[in-house]
Design a protein around this motif. Structure first.
Motif, PDB file in Angstrom:
ATOM      1  N   ASN A 194       0.518  -4.047  -3.935  1.00 59.40           N
ATOM      2  CA  ASN A 194      -0.386  -2.878  -4.009  1.00 59.40           C
ATOM      3  C   ASN A 194       0.406  -1.571  -4.046  1.00 59.40           C
ATOM      4  O   ASN A 194       0.397  -0.785  -3.101  1.00 59.40           O
ATOM      5  CB  ASN A 194      -1.385  -2.885  -2.847  1.00 59.40           C
ATOM      6  CG  ASN A 194      -2.389  -1.748  -2.971  1.00 59.40           C
ATOM      7  OD1 ASN A 194      -2.577  -1.180  -4.051  1.00 59.40           O
ATOM      8  ND2 ASN A 194      -3.019  -1.390  -1.866  1.00 59.40           N
ATOM      9  N   THR A 236       2.505   4.538  -2.281  1.00 64.80           N
ATOM     10  CA  THR A 236       2.484   5.378  -3.475  1.00 64.80           C
ATOM     11  C   THR A 236       3.870   5.978  -3.663  1.00 64.80           C
ATOM     12  O   THR A 236       4.401   6.630  -2.754  1.00 64.80           O
ATOM     13  CB  THR A 236       1.451   6.515  -3.342  1.00 64.80           C
ATOM     14  OG1 THR A 236       0.174   5.925  -3.101  1.00 64.80           O
ATOM     15  CG2 THR A 236       1.380   7.335  -4.622  1.00 64.80           C
ATOM     16  N   HIS A 289       0.831  -1.215   0.000  1.00 65.48           N
ATOM     17  CA  HIS A 289       0.000   0.000   0.000  1.00 65.48           C
ATOM     18  C   HIS A 289       0.865   1.264   0.000  1.00 65.48           C
ATOM     19  O   HIS A 289       0.762   2.123   0.870  1.00 65.48           O
ATOM     20  CB  HIS A 289      -0.952   0.030   1.207  1.00 65.48           C
ATOM     21  CG  HIS A 289      -1.516  -1.313   1.556  1.00 65.48           C
ATOM     22  ND1 HIS A 289      -2.020  -2.176   0.592  1.00 65.48           N
ATOM     23  CD2 HIS A 289      -1.618  -1.963   2.724  1.00 65.48           C
ATOM     24  CE1 HIS A 289      -2.415  -3.282   1.185  1.00 65.48           C
ATOM     25  NE2 HIS A 289      -2.182  -3.186   2.466  1.00 65.48           N
TER      26      HIS A 289
HETATM   27  C1  LIG Z   1      -3.855  -0.175  -1.794  1.00 69.91           C
HETATM   28  O1  LIG Z   1      -3.107   0.922  -1.267  1.00 69.91           O
HETATM   29  C2  LIG Z   1      -3.829   2.119  -1.086  1.00 69.91           C
HETATM   30  C3  LIG Z   1      -2.861   3.176  -0.584  1.00 69.91           C
HETATM   31  O2  LIG Z   1      -1.866   3.400  -1.545  1.00 69.91           O
HETATM   32  C4  LIG Z   1      -4.953   1.895  -0.101  1.00 69.91           C
HETATM   33  O3  LIG Z   1      -5.710   3.057   0.018  1.00 69.91           O
HETATM   34  C5  LIG Z   1      -5.824   0.741  -0.582  1.00 69.91           C
HETATM   35  O4  LIG Z   1      -6.785   0.447   0.378  1.00 69.91           O
HETATM   36  C6  LIG Z   1      -4.993  -0.498  -0.850  1.00 69.91           C
HETATM   37  N1  LIG Z   1      -5.810  -1.536  -1.449  1.00 69.91           N
HETATM   38  C7  LIG Z   1      -5.905  -2.767  -0.949  1.00 69.91           C
HETATM   39  C8  LIG Z   1      -6.780  -3.706  -1.704  1.00 69.91           C
HETATM   40  O5  LIG Z   1      -5.316  -3.108   0.065  1.00 69.91           O
END
Ligand SMILES: *[C@@H]1O[C@H](CO)[C@@H](O)[C@H](O)[C@H]1NC(C)=O
Ligand SMILES: *[C@@H]1O[C@H](CO)[C@@H](O)[C@H](O)[C@H]1NC(C)=O
Ligand SMILES: *[C@@H]1O[C@H](CO)[C@@H](O)[C@H](O)[C@H]1NC(C)=O
Length: 394
Positions: A298, A271, A269
């Motif tokens: 992600n 960016t 997660h």
């Molecule tokens: C993927 O990462 C973003 C932040 O960059 C987050 O908001 C989102 O929930 C994440 N998606 C999953 C499926 O974990």
């Protein structure tokens, strides 16, 4: 009787409010550096006040001894060390105001340590550093100096069960936070900020540490947002905004023929915005050891030069058949844009990389054009990968 009952009822309802009020304005067992003679005028050297206060904090046995750096003031300190172990099992350093290094490197005291770091927390367990304040490393006057001679801003050495949160770090002379020999670390809600052009200003460097979590943070500096070095395992980095900077890197490992190990790394997660790299693993050809069980997942890319890069021949020596082994690495669910045409580079040395998995990758150029990949000596499994990766193995 009725009156008494009503009175008791009122007291009963009011008591939590009263208690909360008292608790808020009066942290139990607090040590305010102003009481130790700190001026907080931005230029008087307050180092001694910090050290005197710390002596009392560290030898206190009641509850959670708390060092308070009050809001609305700027405390200038020379390089200093908060030394443990301390008497209490939990310690708190609450930085509400600003702590600043001397503005110019000529004003750093030459007799204080060896300029290895500005603020060191050494062998303190159960430490919480928080408070919403700012640590200003005043790095500008150092940045034209040779990297090895510049200090790290904040170093945690042998601090187990550490929490570092809700703080802003500005302009370190070198790396902003360094974690060495710590077991159990949570860094959250921090902002680490330095100019894109400042040299070697890594956000967080981790080495010889276990169970380090970094989350919900913003890192914009001139070098790696996070660098994971030898002896690190069970590292989770999640919900971090990285950029500008050089990405989230493993290594470099195995410099000067060293034996290096890194394993169980989970990065998710994230960016990356206009960074030079996204997910990077770099090892020196002449070293030994391993980097394994690594997942990047992600990942959102915004104009990243090299989104995925493994370089097992970093500064290659002519050492055929040697190297740090790279295995069990997964890159899953990457999307966004690359600045370079080549979005994926797997450059493995003669010992090769094994079990490299690429899944659900969608990387395009800045104008939506196709990107390319290169691959050497890697056993790759890929599915729905754009650009496609062709290499040895399946
Ligand atoms: C993927 O990462 C973003 C932040 O960059 C987050 O908001 C989102 O929930 C994440 N998606 C999953 C499926 O974990
Ligand atoms: C930094 O110092 C090293 C060793 O002293 C030297 O080899 C190198 O050229 C120096 N770099 C710069 C940019 O001054
Ligand atoms: C850390 O990452 C691992 C995956 O390697 C995961 O199983 C674990 O739940 C994560 N821990 C936390 C606290 O996020």
């Amino acid at each position: 009787m009725k009156v008494l009952f009503s009175l008791l009822l009122v007291l009963f309802i009011a008591s939590p409010i009263l208690c909360a009020k008292v608790g808020k304005s009066n942290i139990p067992n607090a040590f305010n550096i102003l009481k130790y003679g700190a001026k907080g005028d931005g230029h008087t050297d307050d180092s001694n006040a910090f050290l005197k206060a710390w002596k009392d904090v560290c030898s206190s046995t009641k509850g959670t001894p708390t060092l308070i750096v009050p809001a609305g003031k700027i405390f200038m300190t020379q390089p200093l060390t908060f030394q443990g172990p301390c008497k209490s099992r939990r310690m708190n350093v609450m930085i509400r105001g600003t702590i600043t290094a001397p503005k110019n490197r000529e004003h750093w005291k030459s007799d204080s340590n060896d300029h290895d770091s500005w603020i060191t927390f050494s062998h303190i367990s159960g430490l919480v550093v928080n408070g919403g304040g700012t640590l200003n490393g005043q790095g500008a006057s150092w940045w034209d100096k040779n990297g090895s001679d510049r200090p790290t801003a904040v170093r945690f050495l042998g601090c187990d069960n550490l929490k570092h949160n809700s703080l802003t770090h500005l302009n370190s002379p070198k790396n902003h936070i360094s974690i060495t020999g710590c077991d159990g670390v949570l860094i959250s809600n921090v902002k680490l900020i330095a100019p894109e052009t400042s040299p070697n200003t890594d956000g967080v460097d981790i080495s010889s540490s276990t169970k380090v979590f970094i989350e919900h943070s913003t890192i914009s500096t001139g070098d790696d947002c996070v660098a994971i070095n030898s002896g690190s395992k069970f590292i989770n980095i999640t919900n971090v905004k990285c950029g500008p900077g050089h990405g989230i890197s493993i290594g470099s490992l195995g410099k000067n023929g060293e034996y290096a190990t890194v394993e169980n790394i989970y990065v998710a997660h994230i960016t990356f915005t206009r960074t030079t790299n996204g997910a990077r693993i770099k090892t020196w050809e002449g070293g030994s050891g391993y980097a394994r069980k690594i997942t990047y997942k992600n990942i959102t890319l915004v104009g990243v030069k090299n989104p995925v890069i493994i370089d097992q021949q970093y500064n290659a020596l002519q050492a055929i058949g040697k190297g740090v082994k790279i295995s069990d690495v997964t890159f899953r669910n990457f999307r966004g844009t690359a600045k370079n045409k080549k979005a994926i580079e797997l450059n493995c040395g003669s010992i090769g990389c094994t079990n490299i998995v690429l899944e659900e990758i969608n990387i395009f150029g800045l104008n939506g054009e196709r990107t390319s990949s290169s691959c050497k000596n890697a056993h790759v499994t890929s599915s729905s990968c754009n650009p496609t990766v062709t290499c040895i193995g399946k």
